[in-house]
Design a protein around this motif. Structure first.
Motif, PDB file in Angstrom:
ATOM      1  N   ARG A  91       0.845  -1.196   0.000  1.00 16.75           N
ATOM      2  CA  ARG A  91       0.000   0.000   0.000  1.00 16.75           C
ATOM      3  C   ARG A  91       0.878   1.242   0.000  1.00 16.75           C
ATOM      4  N   ARG A  92       0.270   2.372  -0.349  1.00 11.79           N
ATOM      5  CA  ARG A  92       0.965   3.661  -0.275  1.00 11.79           C
ATOM      6  C   ARG A  92       1.039   4.075   1.187  1.00 11.79           C
ATOM      7  N   ALA A 115       6.257   8.736  -4.223  1.00 10.08           N
ATOM      8  CA  ALA A 115       5.446   7.644  -3.683  1.00 10.08           C
ATOM      9  C   ALA A 115       6.305   6.809  -2.750  1.00 10.08           C
ATOM     10  N   CYS A 116       5.749   6.466  -1.607  1.00  7.59           N
ATOM     11  CA  CYS A 116       6.397   5.558  -0.663  1.00  7.59           C
ATOM     12  C   CYS A 116       5.466   4.358  -0.530  1.00  7.59           C
ATOM     13  N   LEU A 165       7.995  -4.894  -3.306  1.00  2.58           N
ATOM     14  CA  LEU A 165       7.982  -3.431  -3.268  1.00  2.58           C
ATOM     15  C   LEU A 165       8.638  -2.825  -4.510  1.00  2.58           C
ATOM     16  N   LEU A 166       9.729  -3.437  -4.962  1.00  4.37           N
ATOM     17  CA  LEU A 166      10.394  -2.951  -6.169  1.00  4.37           C
ATOM     18  C   LEU A 166       9.438  -3.004  -7.353  1.00  4.37           C
ATOM     19  N   ASP A 167       8.705  -4.099  -7.495  1.00  2.28           N
ATOM     20  CA  ASP A 167       7.734  -4.217  -8.590  1.00  2.28           C
ATOM     21  C   ASP A 167       6.675  -3.114  -8.504  1.00  2.28           C
ATOM     22  N   ALA A 168       6.189  -2.831  -7.299  1.00  4.95           N
ATOM     23  CA  ALA A 168       5.175  -1.775  -7.130  1.00  4.95           C
ATOM     24  C   ALA A 168       5.753  -0.410  -7.480  1.00  4.95           C
ATOM     25  N   ALA A 169       6.976  -0.150  -7.028  1.00  8.46           N
ATOM     26  CA  ALA A 169       7.611   1.141  -7.305  1.00  8.46           C
ATOM     27  C   ALA A 169       7.861   1.319  -8.800  1.00  8.46           C
ATOM     28  N   GLY A 218      -2.747  -1.823   8.395  1.00  3.88           N
ATOM     29  CA  GLY A 218      -3.072  -0.481   7.949  1.00  3.88           C
ATOM     30  C   GLY A 218      -2.189   0.610   8.509  1.00  3.88           C
ATOM     31  N   PRO A 219      -2.437   1.850   8.068  1.00  5.77           N
ATOM     32  CA  PRO A 219      -1.615   2.995   8.440  1.00  5.77           C
ATOM     33  C   PRO A 219      -1.456   3.164   9.948  1.00  5.77           C
ATOM     34  N   GLY A 220      -0.253   3.572  10.329  1.00  6.25           N
ATOM     35  CA  GLY A 220       0.028   3.861  11.720  1.00  6.25           C
ATOM     36  C   GLY A 220       0.437   2.650  12.541  1.00  6.25           C
TER      37      GLY A 220
END
Length: 160
Positions: free
Chosen positions: A5-6, A55-56, A113-117, A66-68
């Protein structure tokens, strides 16, 4: 299958923690990270997360948390517009801050993550992606198609 996720603003403390881990574990020299650095890093992350050219991507330590919540892995990328050459858009990307918590290494999170980036960079019409690799990242990046040499010599200088 792991979910990418972002990053959100509430992830900033974990982004800072994993950036610190990357530097402490992956850089070829000893560094000292203090509270002043953590504050600067958090402020920069907040600014970057609001930029449409940045984008991270993250993987939660607990699937779907999820976030946090604690993160297992992160990578960031940014796209910059340059004047185009005769071919392409003139947009290039920089990939950085790839970091996976020690207990999550070896699970393929870096590749995920590399694929998503890289997919995001393509969506942004970037024609070129560059990065600096730690020793432990060489294999991942080479398998993905990165080369330690290119058509131009990488050069840099400090402005301090």
């Amino acid at each position: 299958m792991v979910t990418v996720r972002r990053a959100a603003h509430s992830d900033i403390p974990e982004i800072v923690r994993l950036k610190g881990l990357l530097m402490e574990d992956g850089w070829p020299w000893h560094i000292e990270l203090d509270d002043a650095w953590r504050e600067r890093c958090a402020a920069a992350a907040a600014t970057l997360l609001d930029s449409p050219n940045y984008a991270c991507f993250v993987i939660d330590a607990e699937e779907g948390a999820g976030p946090g919540t604690p993160l297992a892995s992160i990578v960031s990328t940014s796209v910059e517009q340059h004047l185009p050459g005769p071919n392409g858009s003139g947009r290039s990307a920089y990939l950085g801050d790839m970091s996976t918590d020690l207990v999550f290494r070896g699970r393929g999170y870096g590749k995920t993550l590399l694929d998503a980036a890289l997919a995001w960079c393509r969506e942004q019409d970037a024609g070129w992606v560059s990065l600096f690799s730690t020793e432990s990242g060489h294999s991942l990046y080479r398998k993905a198609g990165f080369s330690p040499v290119g058509p131009f010599q990488h050069m840099s200088m400090g402005l301090d």
